[in-house]
Write a protein that holds these residues in place. Structure first.
Motif, PDB file in Angstrom:
ATOM      1  N   THR A  35       0.845  -1.203   0.000  1.00  0.00           N
ATOM      2  CA  THR A  35       0.000   0.000   0.000  1.00  0.00           C
ATOM      3  C   THR A  35       0.879   1.252   0.000  1.00  0.00           C
ATOM      4  O   THR A  35       0.597   2.220  -0.710  1.00  0.00           O
ATOM      5  CB  THR A  35      -0.922  -0.009   1.246  1.00  0.00           C
ATOM      6  OG1 THR A  35      -1.680  -1.222   1.231  1.00  0.00           O
ATOM      7  CG2 THR A  35      -1.863   1.167   1.254  1.00  0.00           C
ATOM      8  N   THR A  55      -5.062  -3.209   4.721  1.00  0.00           N
ATOM      9  CA  THR A  55      -6.037  -2.874   3.689  1.00  0.00           C
ATOM     10  C   THR A  55      -7.151  -3.913   3.713  1.00  0.00           C
ATOM     11  O   THR A  55      -6.890  -5.102   3.781  1.00  0.00           O
ATOM     12  CB  THR A  55      -5.355  -2.899   2.303  1.00  0.00           C
ATOM     13  OG1 THR A  55      -4.097  -2.269   2.424  1.00  0.00           O
ATOM     14  CG2 THR A  55      -6.194  -2.224   1.252  1.00  0.00           C
ATOM     15  N   ASP A  79      -4.162  -3.156  -5.246  1.00  0.00           N
ATOM     16  CA  ASP A  79      -3.611  -3.502  -3.939  1.00  0.00           C
ATOM     17  C   ASP A  79      -4.442  -4.665  -3.396  1.00  0.00           C
ATOM     18  O   ASP A  79      -5.659  -4.532  -3.249  1.00  0.00           O
ATOM     19  CB  ASP A  79      -3.754  -2.260  -3.043  1.00  0.00           C
ATOM     20  CG  ASP A  79      -3.055  -2.404  -1.717  1.00  0.00           C
ATOM     21  OD1 ASP A  79      -2.546  -3.499  -1.424  1.00  0.00           O
ATOM     22  OD2 ASP A  79      -3.031  -1.411  -0.971  1.00  0.00           O
ATOM     23  N   GLY A  81      -4.492  -5.900  -0.505  1.00  0.00           N
ATOM     24  CA  GLY A  81      -4.877  -5.761   0.898  1.00  0.00           C
ATOM     25  C   GLY A  81      -4.431  -6.944   1.725  1.00  0.00           C
ATOM     26  O   GLY A  81      -3.366  -7.503   1.508  1.00  0.00           O
TER      27      GLY A  81
HETATM   28 MG    MG Z   1      -1.903  -2.883   2.478  1.00  0.00          MG
END
Ligand code: MG
Ligand code: G3D
Length: 242
Positions: A35, A55, A79, A81
């Motif tokens: 991130t 995330t 992304d 996460g």
């Molecule tokens: Mg992240």
């Protein structure tokens, strides 16, 4: 996928700019800095104050950059996460990606070792689709160089084994982040640039940035390509034109 846009410089001068849509996905263990790298690239910021926040779900950020005077690249940075290796959702994102960044933390050996598992997962997707995306290795947190546990030789061996390009970056200082992503974008556009060219390009402002995709777009990767143009117009607050 490419779209076109016309830019008028003066009354009798008009140039057509081709815009290539490029999907890039950042994978790797939690807390390696995925991130942070994406935020550094798309917004040139690093949240050092913010306590570690994993995330949730998947997220994407977009930045449009100039590759040549007549070619722009709209870079969608995905992304994953907190998704872990093997999750179905990641597979669908990997399927549509033009570039996959394997990110590890140079101060954490486990995150490097786990890249083998991430690679196995990516190989399954490649087998299914028959398409080989651009694969790149990123060693992040080089600002903590004194704590580095993975040697350059180990890094190089992994990259060589899979025919990947490799890069070292620091999302914290911003070192090499823009140049790395732009180098990959240039390669994907078939524009081969020297490291000096890429540094000059990295210093240029973005053409446009979408800080974050609207929530509804984060669940279906197939939808994004079609909706991103709409979002650029509709979500004015989210869109910074430099
Ligand atoms: Mg992240
Ligand atoms: P992730 O998205 O891969 O899960 P994050 O990782 O981007 O959320 O980063 C995880 C932690 O690593 C964060 O620290 C973040 O500040 C830190 N980090 C990310 N990139 C760098 C870097 O280049 N250098 C250093 N020193 N730290 C970095 P916290 O303290 O919030 O856990």
């Amino acid at each position: 996928m490419a779209s076109k846009m016309s830019i008028t410089f003066s009354e009798d001068e008009e140039e057509e700019i081709e815009i290539k849509q490029i999907k890039m996905i950042f994978i790797g263990d939690s807390a390696v800095g995925k991130t942070s790298i994406i935020q550094r690239f798309t917004q040139n910021r690093f949240d050092s104050e913010q306590k570690y926040k994993q995330t949730i779900g998947l997220d994407f950020f977009m930045k449009e950059v100039e590759i040549t005077a007549s070619l722009h690249a709209s870079l969608q940075c995905w992304d994953i996460g907190g998704q872990t290796i093997g999750q179905k959702m990641i597979k669908s994102y990997l399927r549509g990606s033009h570039a996959i960044f394997f990110v590890y933390d140079v101060t954490d050996a486990k995150t490097f070792e786990n890249l083998e598992k991430w690679m196995e997962f990516v190989k399954e997707v490649i087998k299914e689709t028959g398409k080989v995306p651009y694969l790149a290795l990123i060693g992040n947190k080089t600002d903590l160089g004194y704590q580095r546990v993975i040697s350059i030789q180990q890094n190089q061996a992994f990259a060589d084994q899979y025919g990947m390009r490799f890069f070292y970056v620091s999302a914290r200082t911003g070192d090499n982040v823009h140049a790395t992503i732009l180098k990959v974008a240039n390669d994907l556009c078939g524009v081969h640039t020297s490291s000096t060219d890429v540094e000059i390009q990295a210093a240029a402002p973005a053409v446009a940035t979408i800080k974050r995709s609207p929530m509804k777009n984060r669940t279906n990767p197939e939808m994004v390509e079609a909706e991103i143009v709409h979002d650029k117009k509709a979500e004015k607050d989210d869109c910074i034109i430099f």
